[in-house]
Design a protein around this motif. Structure first.
Motif, PDB file in Angstrom:
ATOM      1  N   MET A 158       3.102  24.783  -4.053  1.00 23.53           N
ATOM      2  CA  MET A 158       4.345  24.942  -4.821  1.00 23.53           C
ATOM      3  C   MET A 158       4.055  25.386  -6.263  1.00 23.53           C
ATOM      4  SD  MET A 158       7.274  22.109  -5.660  1.00 23.53           S
ATOM      5  CE  MET A 158       7.857  21.792  -4.026  1.00 23.53           C
ATOM      6  N   GLN A 159       4.836  26.365  -6.714  1.00 24.96           N
ATOM      7  CA  GLN A 159       4.746  26.787  -8.116  1.00 24.96           C
ATOM      8  C   GLN A 159       6.070  26.456  -8.779  1.00 24.96           C
ATOM      9  OE1 GLN A 159       3.799  30.966  -7.709  1.00 24.96           O
ATOM     10  NE2 GLN A 159       1.678  30.533  -8.190  1.00 24.96           N
ATOM     11  N   TYR A 180      17.914  29.384 -15.043  1.00 26.97           N
ATOM     12  CA  TYR A 180      17.024  29.373 -13.878  1.00 26.97           C
ATOM     13  C   TYR A 180      17.615  30.211 -12.743  1.00 26.97           C
ATOM     14  CZ  TYR A 180      14.615  28.032  -9.691  1.00 26.97           C
ATOM     15  OH  TYR A 180      13.926  28.096  -8.508  1.00 26.97           O
ATOM     16  N   LEU A 189      15.837  33.337 -10.890  1.00 22.76           N
ATOM     17  CA  LEU A 189      15.585  33.374  -9.450  1.00 22.76           C
ATOM     18  C   LEU A 189      16.311  34.527  -8.780  1.00 22.76           C
ATOM     19  CD1 LEU A 189      14.474  31.930  -6.863  1.00 22.76           C
ATOM     20  CD2 LEU A 189      16.614  30.666  -6.781  1.00 22.76           C
ATOM     21  N   ARG A 190      17.596  34.661  -9.076  1.00 22.61           N
ATOM     22  CA  ARG A 190      18.430  35.546  -8.256  1.00 22.61           C
ATOM     23  C   ARG A 190      18.676  36.924  -8.840  1.00 22.61           C
ATOM     24  NH1 ARG A 190      22.158  30.464  -6.305  1.00 22.61           N
ATOM     25  NH2 ARG A 190      20.670  29.809  -4.713  1.00 22.61           N
ATOM     26  N   GLU A 191      18.369  37.086 -10.113  1.00 18.94           N
ATOM     27  CA  GLU A 191      18.522  38.434 -10.673  1.00 18.94           C
ATOM     28  C   GLU A 191      17.188  39.013 -11.128  1.00 18.94           C
ATOM     29  OE1 GLU A 191      21.762  38.774 -13.454  1.00 18.94           O
ATOM     30  OE2 GLU A 191      22.966  37.354 -12.295  1.00 18.94           O
ATOM     31  N   TYR A 227      14.353  37.735  -9.689  1.00 20.79           N
ATOM     32  CA  TYR A 227      13.541  37.550  -8.472  1.00 20.79           C
ATOM     33  C   TYR A 227      12.213  36.834  -8.738  1.00 20.79           C
ATOM     34  CZ  TYR A 227      16.993  41.007  -7.231  1.00 20.79           C
ATOM     35  OH  TYR A 227      18.173  41.663  -7.068  1.00 20.79           O
ATOM     36  N   ILE A 228      12.245  35.872  -9.636  1.00 19.48           N
ATOM     37  CA  ILE A 228      11.043  35.072  -9.887  1.00 19.48           C
ATOM     38  C   ILE A 228      11.154  33.838  -8.989  1.00 19.48           C
ATOM     39  CG2 ILE A 228       9.801  33.715 -11.610  1.00 19.48           C
ATOM     40  CD1 ILE A 228      10.725  35.847 -13.617  1.00 19.48           C
ATOM     41  N   GLY A 229      10.397  33.881  -7.901  1.00 22.83           N
ATOM     42  CA  GLY A 229      10.657  32.914  -6.818  1.00 22.83           C
ATOM     43  C   GLY A 229       9.981  31.580  -6.971  1.00 22.83           C
ATOM     44  N   ILE A 230       9.907  31.020  -8.189  1.00 21.20           N
ATOM     45  CA  ILE A 230       9.286  29.702  -8.312  1.00 21.20           C
ATOM     46  C   ILE A 230      10.365  28.655  -8.559  1.00 21.20           C
ATOM     47  CG2 ILE A 230       7.165  30.730  -9.165  1.00 21.20           C
ATOM     48  CD1 ILE A 230       7.754  29.782 -11.900  1.00 21.20           C
ATOM     49  N   LYS A 231      10.009  27.393  -8.422  1.00 24.63           N
ATOM     50  CA  LYS A 231      10.999  26.324  -8.509  1.00 24.63           C
ATOM     51  C   LYS A 231      11.132  25.813  -9.941  1.00 24.63           C
ATOM     52  CE  LYS A 231      10.668  24.627  -3.766  1.00 24.63           C
ATOM     53  NZ  LYS A 231      11.864  25.296  -3.284  1.00 24.63           N
ATOM     54  N   ARG A 256      26.096  26.118  -6.388  1.00 22.01           N
ATOM     55  CA  ARG A 256      25.289  27.334  -6.469  1.00 22.01           C
ATOM     56  C   ARG A 256      24.138  27.308  -5.460  1.00 22.01           C
ATOM     57  NH1 ARG A 256      27.624  30.808  -7.048  1.00 22.01           N
ATOM     58  NH2 ARG A 256      25.799  32.085  -7.522  1.00 22.01           N
ATOM     59  N   ARG A 257      24.127  26.313  -4.583  1.00 25.70           N
ATOM     60  CA  ARG A 257      23.083  26.129  -3.559  1.00 25.70           C
ATOM     61  C   ARG A 257      21.672  26.213  -4.172  1.00 25.70           C
ATOM     62  NH1 ARG A 257      20.439  28.072   1.177  1.00 25.70           N
ATOM     63  NH2 ARG A 257      21.059  26.902   3.004  1.00 25.70           N
ATOM     64  N   TYR A 317      17.685  23.365  -3.262  1.00 20.51           N
ATOM     65  CA  TYR A 317      16.373  23.544  -2.647  1.00 20.51           C
ATOM     66  C   TYR A 317      15.350  24.121  -3.630  1.00 20.51           C
ATOM     67  CZ  TYR A 317      19.425  22.988   1.339  1.00 20.51           C
ATOM     68  OH  TYR A 317      20.362  22.502   2.208  1.00 20.51           O
ATOM     69  N   ASP A 318      15.825  24.527  -4.772  1.00 23.80           N
ATOM     70  CA  ASP A 318      14.895  25.105  -5.745  1.00 23.80           C
ATOM     71  C   ASP A 318      14.827  24.326  -7.052  1.00 23.80           C
ATOM     72  OD1 ASP A 318      13.603  27.444  -4.595  1.00 23.80           O
ATOM     73  OD2 ASP A 318      15.625  28.193  -4.306  1.00 23.80           O
ATOM     74  N   ARG A 360      18.272  32.443  -0.043  1.00 26.39           N
ATOM     75  CA  ARG A 360      17.789  31.870  -1.299  1.00 26.39           C
ATOM     76  C   ARG A 360      18.407  32.583  -2.495  1.00 26.39           C
ATOM     77  NH1 ARG A 360      11.659  31.533  -3.871  1.00 26.39           N
ATOM     78  NH2 ARG A 360      12.024  29.583  -4.960  1.00 26.39           N
ATOM     79  N   TYR A 361      18.717  33.850  -2.313  1.00 28.51           N
ATOM     80  CA  TYR A 361      19.201  34.674  -3.418  1.00 28.51           C
ATOM     81  C   TYR A 361      20.709  34.887  -3.377  1.00 28.51           C
ATOM     82  CZ  TYR A 361      14.273  35.432  -3.852  1.00 28.51           C
ATOM     83  OH  TYR A 361      12.931  35.209  -4.008  1.00 28.51           O
ATOM     84  N   GLN A 411       7.309  29.250  -1.354  1.00 26.08           N
ATOM     85  CA  GLN A 411       8.045  28.489  -2.367  1.00 26.08           C
ATOM     86  C   GLN A 411       9.390  27.971  -1.871  1.00 26.08           C
ATOM     87  OE1 GLN A 411       6.482  27.641  -4.974  1.00 26.08           O
ATOM     88  NE2 GLN A 411       4.770  29.040  -4.667  1.00 26.08           N
TER      89      GLN A 411
END
Lengths: 573, 761
Positions: A386-387, A408, A412-414, A416-420, A440-441, A444-445, B503-504, B540
């Motif tokens: 995990m990062q 955050y 993540l969503r714009e 695309y940095i997929g870390i938690k 905002r679901r 999980y992150d 996820r997105y 992740q």
């Protein structure tokens, strides 16, 4: 003249763990660095287990200090602990379950259970959950009766005197018997009045609420007027006893009070030096309008009036809060900056051949495996891989969690940095934040890893890609910077006045500070930090080197020097 | 000569610090070179593990090979052909600890002597029992197949008493010893701290074992002053429990506490700490029934029948009963004699050197049968991708001269097998229609096939084929993670996952908890992905261990253009391929088109193709998002005029429409990247795409030189539409050569594909 003894007054509430809080850590850093002086810790008895937990977490042994404490626990607390013990074991959440448990042991209660079940049936409909500030439990006209009837009862129950307690409790025992009779009467009435069902359901649901109330941690009852009312009376009595004990110790010339929420310390006759981390209300009056915070503010004002000398951790708090707002004389305020926090000692231990990362991964995984064993999502998650970015902080109105969540989500969503994102606050206790996260679901992150030990905190700091601190205000340069850097992780943080006191390199400021009100700025700086971790680390190294020159031994020495000065000034007067 | 050197090298795949400090010097003293692993097992039960590089210098293997070994995680990693070559060429013997993955990988890939180092288990538990429970069903038979070069290297002679089969037959006692460092504090005990030292880690995190030990101790001996040492991942509300402490602190307690109490009555397992106490010269009070009693002489004064006797003896020590303490200290030192270097070395020398001289054998790879499972009745691109996987398996294995059989599983009653799978049938792939059925956890346990660690759900999904339910396969390769409940781990399996759009785009799954999908991929032997961003998401978001996620090569198989008789003769359009899913970003795309036509006076029409796209215009829908899309379009006459919705076209027709377009438009928020941009480039049509990592990866890999836009911003999209309208002709010059693209066909990518997955099979 060098001081031989210094007292430390800790008026913490029962169940108020300081293990994961800045104030607790600060206290431990100072305690562990103080030498050549006897430290006397004055605490209400209820706080002793938590003090041990706090010191143990920092590898400090209690037997290094003399403990001055109240002789016994108030009966109200003893009753609570007894009930918790009785109710917690087999996951009891309702009166019905409690009776079922007791019925296995006591025949009399077996009869009660029978009566209860007959009246209540097996249906669980209409079952209500008690919210922590449930209005149903609050006697709205409580103050009207308090002086004549309720106060003496409460004083009896909260007292630590056996006779007073017994005299007070007898009427309740009688009331209890009457209650049992009532249940039988209700059963009878049911035959006569078919509409009884609804009344009965309400009544019995109240029992369930009481059970849940008992099981609720005290920290969750801080906004509950009823609980607060009881606690304030109990606290006044116990802290008053504690200050009486303190006042008998006439050879302790000075007492250090590490926070400003304990005005009872004003009763101490010796000199008092009080630490004022900040008075955040001054910065954001509109964020602290709830009754709980208003009462806290009143305590601050009262505390300030009784202290002989004040210590704060930044010029900003000194000038803006204490001098401007409270008109306190400059001679009565000292600024003692924090030392540098080194978390690496929590990771490099028994086996020096193991790397920091190996130990950190092991501590992180051990915590997660145990904590999330029954979690739908995390139960089998490969934590080793995990990062994450980390915000180590509790939730307070000025800690700016919502903007962090917004930033955050963009990362993540714009971007695309997929870390938690991991936070050490217990987000589950904050419905507003959880609602946003679920809507905002992001559940999980965005992970809430709360009540972590110092070892796990060190592990999180080491394993984080970077540490972020989006706070709107701090009374001192955030601990989070040296904590993270001591285990090899760079930080980015809010552009707030205390940061300018510590950071003098203008280029570095541009890179590592963001406007905490501007989500886009937060996003841009965080993205840069994640993508240029090593570069940021190298840029921050001179700052860390400079800050790490200031050890906690230095800080402790400055405190001792101040204590001596205050004591000598008094003698001179 | 080489063989002689090889016989003198040992792979010692254990990281326990104290054990290493004794056993490795012993091996060196017997004339061996020793390789030690440089990655640690990461679970909390292995806190006393550490890494030691100090023996690397004495190893006479090439430095680059040593680096490869040092980078490999033997505990969780897969032994690939490179690692297998090194260990088989350079080493003849491996001594390894009992870790499932390590054991499985060595049995599968190592051709020399295997010594399973065993330290004993609790109660009557046996290693054979654990193998039956946790390992694949056929694992014991695989061990028995190599029995001539396998040994159960037990630390105490009684460990094999509870074993059966190969582990009993091949038991070899190699006693445990204590290193010199163990005695650095010998007889330094002063006992001025009036506490009993008790070691009990993981009280809350292992409630059924250490939790019970703790409660027993507190119940019987809690009244005596005591300190409880041992790491506690979860906090314990007991001031006596001190948690994880520094070595110095532990040494201090061993030096100063009055006595140590040791609880264990396990006949086949002994901790180090009671031995440490004896070495320090600290009084040790222990319960009879364990190994300590077996090792000590009769009538050891420290041995107790029960807690009552232990309490009496501990009280005597706490009260400084000098005579009793002297008696204890004198008698307990005899236990340590069993662990001294000279004693142990003699026993090792009698059998160990002979074993290491055994000649190694070559493992012959067997013919593999692989099932490619497609659990959802996909058509179009997804079906094409699944078929390509089967084709690449066939061609890749053939290229590597490895014989395999491929079975393709498709959902029953959805396909016309001879037509839909003619290409696969031609290549010799067997097609099996499959029904997916639930199978309970209990039933799976009863099969005895599945590792219990993977049976973490109540129900699973099993592919059934009215034959043998794919039991004739050695490996399953599932296309997509879409099995709910999770795929039954009846066979080792891999999963190829294409994206984690949810996820997105949170609206896609809303409140759905995709637990089954997570379990499916986490239980897999490996997870294949085709873009780095999806690899990140698999790790992740889906929580798959990083070293199990493999990046597979992308392949592109072009379809040639066939002129269409009834096609539109209009060619002033750009093409938008989409479907009705929310991540296709319709509303923002419509807004962008409005800006393009109104503000920028855009001249090109927009042709729309794809599954369900006719629903953009009409068609009953209960999906709120689709209603919004339809409503938006119906309220915009300009868009209705400019958009020409063609619906889902057959491949050849689609190719023709694509080839006539001025450019291809891809305004999707995120996915695993669309292959239509490659098809467009193949037909000399440039593309305008949303800027997200997967599309950047495709652009880079296929050298497409696409123009990118911000899919979150309608104005930006519109501007780029205008730019494409003006520059589409010039941008054709930037497109890659057709020959270059055909090099990336499945036939050409098959060797790379096979190389990427062979190690997992």
């Amino acid at each position: 003249m060098a001081l031989k003894k210094v007292g430390v007054f800790l008026g913490n509430a029962p169940e108020q763990s300081l293990k994961n809080q800045g104030i607790g850590r600060l206290l431990c850093f100072i305690l562990s660095a103080t030498k050549d002086c006897e430290i006397i810790l004055a605490i209400p008895l209820w706080y002793k287990p938590l003090l041990i937990e706090l010191l143990t977490d920092h590898n400090i042994h209690l037997d290094q200090y003399r403990i001055l404490t109240t002789p016994c626990l108030p009966y109200l607390l003893r009753m609570r602990y007894f009930l918790i013990k009785a109710f917690r074991k087999p996951n009891i959440n309702s009166f019905k379950q409690f009776l079922q448990l007791m019925a296995t042991k006591f025949t009399v209660i077996a009869l009660l259970k029978k009566a209860y079940l007959k009246i209540n049936g097996s249906s669980n409909k209409n079952k209500l959950k008690l919210s922590t500030n449930s209005p149903e439990l609050l006697p709205t006209s409580l103050p009207l009766f308090s002086s004549k009837i309720i106060n003496p009862i409460i004083k009896g129950v909260t007292s630590s005197s056996f006779w007073l307690f017994s005299l007070t409790i007898i009427p309740f025992l009688i009331l209890g018997l009457l209650g049992v009779t009532c249940i039988h009467l209700l059963r009878l009435w049911r035959k006569i009045r078919p509409k009884l069902g609804r009344v009965k359901a309400r009544l019995l649901n109240h029992f369930d609420k009481v059970i849940i109330f008992i099981n609720t941690p005290l920290r969750n009852l801080k906004h509950n007027k009823y609980a607060q009312y009881l606690y304030q009376i109990m606290r006044k009595q116990e802290l008053s006893k504690l200050t009486n004990l303190i006042n008998k110790e006439q050879d302790i010339p000075i007492w250090f009070v590490p926070t400003l929420f304990w005005p009872e310390a004003n009763q101490i006759k010796s000199l008092k030096v009080m630490a004022i981390p900040d008075i955040v209300f001054v910065e954001f009056p509109d964020l602290f309008t709830e009754q709980y915070w208003q009462e806290a503010y009143s305590k601050i004002v009262e505390s300030l009036a009784g202290a002989n000398h004040l210590v704060c951790y930044s010029e900003h708090v000194k000038n803006t809060h204490l001098m401007s707002k409270f008109d306190i004389n400059i001679d009565n305020i000292s600024v003692i900056n924090h030392g540098s926090v080194d978390l690496s000692k929590y990771l490099i231990k028994m086996d020096e051949q193991s790397t920091l990362t190996t130990n950190a991964k092991r501590a992180f995984r051990s915590y997660c495996d145990a904590q999330f064993a029954k979690d739908n999502y995390l139960d089998t998650f490969a934590f080793d891989s995990m990062q994450f970015i980390l915000y180590p902080s509790q939730v307070r109105p000025h800690k700016n969690f919502l903007n962090l969540l917004k930033a955050y989500e963009i990362l993540l969503r714009e971007r695309y940095i997929g870390i938690k994102l991991i936070v050490t606050a217990n987000l589950y206790e904050h419905e507003d934040l959880m609602t946003y996260i679920r809507k905002r679901r992001l559940q999980y992150d965005v992970l809430s890893l709360h009540h972590v030990s110092s070892e796990v905190l060190a592990a999180l700091n080491h394993l984080a890609t970077c540490v972020i601190n989006p706070t709107l205000f701090e009374g001192s340069f955030p601990f989070t910077f040296t904590e993270a850097f001591s285990v090899g992780t760079p930080s980015i943080m809010s552009d707030i006045p205390v940061c300018h006191e510590a950071i003098h390199n203008e280029e570095l400021k541009k890179i590592m500070l963001f406007d905490p009100y501007d989500v886009n700025d937060m996003v841009n700086k965080t993205q840069w930090a994640i993508e240029n971790r090593e570069q940021l680390y190298q840029l921050q190294k001179p700052l860390y080197d400079q800050l790490s020159l200031r050890s906690w031994e230095h800080v402790a020495q400055e405190y001792m020097t101040l204590f001596e000065k205050v004591a000598n000034d008094r003698i001179a007067q | 000569m080489t063989t002689n050197i090889k016989n003198k090298r040992i792979l010692w795949l254990i990281n326990h610090t104290t054990l290493r400090e004794f056993e490795v010097p012993l091996l060196v003293s017997l004339g061996y070179e020793v390789y030690l692993p440089k990655h640690l097992p990461s679970d909390e039960a292995n806190r006393s593990a550490s890494i030691d590089y100090s023996y690397d210098n004495a190893l006479t293997i090439p430095e680059d090979e040593l680096t490869v070994l040092n980078n490999h995680d033997f505990y969780s990693g897969i032994i690939c052909s490179q690692i297998a070559d090194i260990i088989n060429t350079r080493f003849n013997t491996v001594i390894f600890a009992f870790f499932p993955n390590l054991f499985e990988q060595l049995v599968k890939n190592f051709q020399g002597n295997l010594l399973l180092r065993a330290f004993g288990l609790n109660g009557d538990a046996s290693y054979t029992g654990i193998i039956k429970q946790v390992f694949p069903k056929d694992f014991l038979s695989r061990v028995e197949a190599i029995e001539d070069r396998f040994w159960f290297a037990q630390s105490y002679p009684n460990l094999s008493e509870v074993e059966t089969g190969a582990l009993k037959r091949k038991a070899l006692t190699l006693p445990l010893g204590l290193p010199e460092s163990f005695f650095s504090h010998a007889n330094s005990w002063i006992g001025n701290n009036r506490n009993i030292l008790f070691v009990c880690p993981r009280i809350a995190s292992s409630p059924n074992y250490y939790g019970l030990i703790y409660h027993n101790f507190k119940k019987h001996l809690g009244a005596l002053p005591h300190i409880i040492a041992g790491a506690q991942p979860l906090p314990i509300d007991d001031p006596a429990v001190k948690g994880f402490q520094s070595r110095n602190q532990l040494d201090e307690w061993l030096r100063t506490c009055k006595a140590m109490f040791y609880h264990s009555q396990e006949p086949r397992h002994l901790h180090y700490h009671p031995l440490e106490a004896i070495a320090f010269g600290m009084p040790l009070i222990y319960l009879r029934g364990g190994i300590l009693e077996q090792l000590g002489e009769k009538n050891q004064p420290g041995a107790c029948v029960d807690f009552k006797e232990a309490k009496r003896k501990l009280e005597a020590v706490l009260n400084d009963d000098r005579n009793f303490i002297q008696e204890l200290l004198f008698s307990q030192t005899k236990i340590l004699q069993h662990f001294q270097m000279n004693t142990c070395r003699k026993i090792w020398m009698t059998s160990f050197p002979e074993i290491t001289q055994t000649v190694t054998t070559k493992i012959q790879p067997k013919r593999l049968t692989i099932a490619v499972l497609l659990p959802v009745p996909y058509r179009g691109g997804s079906l094409r991708a699944a078929k390509s996987v089967a084709k690449m398996l066939i061609l890749g294995s053939k290229n590597a001269k490895r014989e395999i059989k491929v079975i393709f599983s498709c959902v029953a009653n959805y396909y016309d097998l001879p037509i839909d799978f003619s290409d696969l049938i031609e290549m010799g792939v067997e097609i099996r229609e499959t029904n997916w059925e639930h199978i309970s956890n209990n039933k799976l346990q009863n099969t005895g096939v599945c590792s219990s660690a993977l049976l973490n759900e109540k129900n699973f999904l099993q592919p059934t084929d009215n034959l043998c339910n794919f039991n004739d396969c050695d490996f399953w390769l599932q296309i997509s993670d879409r099995t709910d409940p999770p795929l039954a781990p009846l066979k080792p399996y891999g999963v190829i996952v294409y994206d984690y759009i949810q996820r997105y785009v949170p609206e896609l799954f809303a409140n759905h908890v995709e637990k089954a999908f997570w379990k499916t991929v986490r239980n897999a032997s490996f997870v294949g992905v085709t873009t780095p961003q999806t690899r990140i998401d698999a790790i992740q978001y889906a929580g798959v261990r990083a070293n199990k996620v493999t990046l597979l090569p992308m392949e592109f198989s072009p379809i040639e253009v066939v002129p269409q008789i009834d096609s539109s003769n209009q060619d002033c359009y750009f093409l938008w391929t989409t479907n009705m899913s929310i991540h296709k970003n319709h509303l923002r795309a419509f807004q962008a088109l409005e800006i393009y036509y109104k503000k920028y006076q855009g001249k090109l029409d927009c042709f729309v193709t794809g599954v369900d796209t006719l629903k953009l215009l009409n068609g009953k829908t209960k999906v709120e998002y689709q209603e919004k899309v339809q409503s938006y379009l119906h309220n915009n006459p300009l868009l209705l005029e400019k958009l020409k919705i063609l619906g889902n076209l057959p491949d050849k027709e689609f190719t023709y429409v694509l080839s006539k377009a001025k450019f291809l438009w891809h305004p999707t928020l995120i996915d695993n990247g669309t292959f239509s941009v490659i098809e467009a480039a193949y037909h000399n049509v440039p593309s305008l795409s949303s800027d997200y990592p997967q599309m950047r990866y495709i652009d880079n890999m296929f050298n497409l030189n696409m123009l990118f836009m911000n899919a979150q911003n309608a104005e930006d999209i519109a501007k780029h539409l205008l730019q494409m309208e003006q520059q589409h002709f010039e941008r054709r010059a930037l497109l890659p050569d057709k020959n270059y693209l055909t090099q990336l066909s499945y036939a050409n990518q098959a060797p790379k594909f096979w190389e990427a997955i062979e190690k997992w099979l």
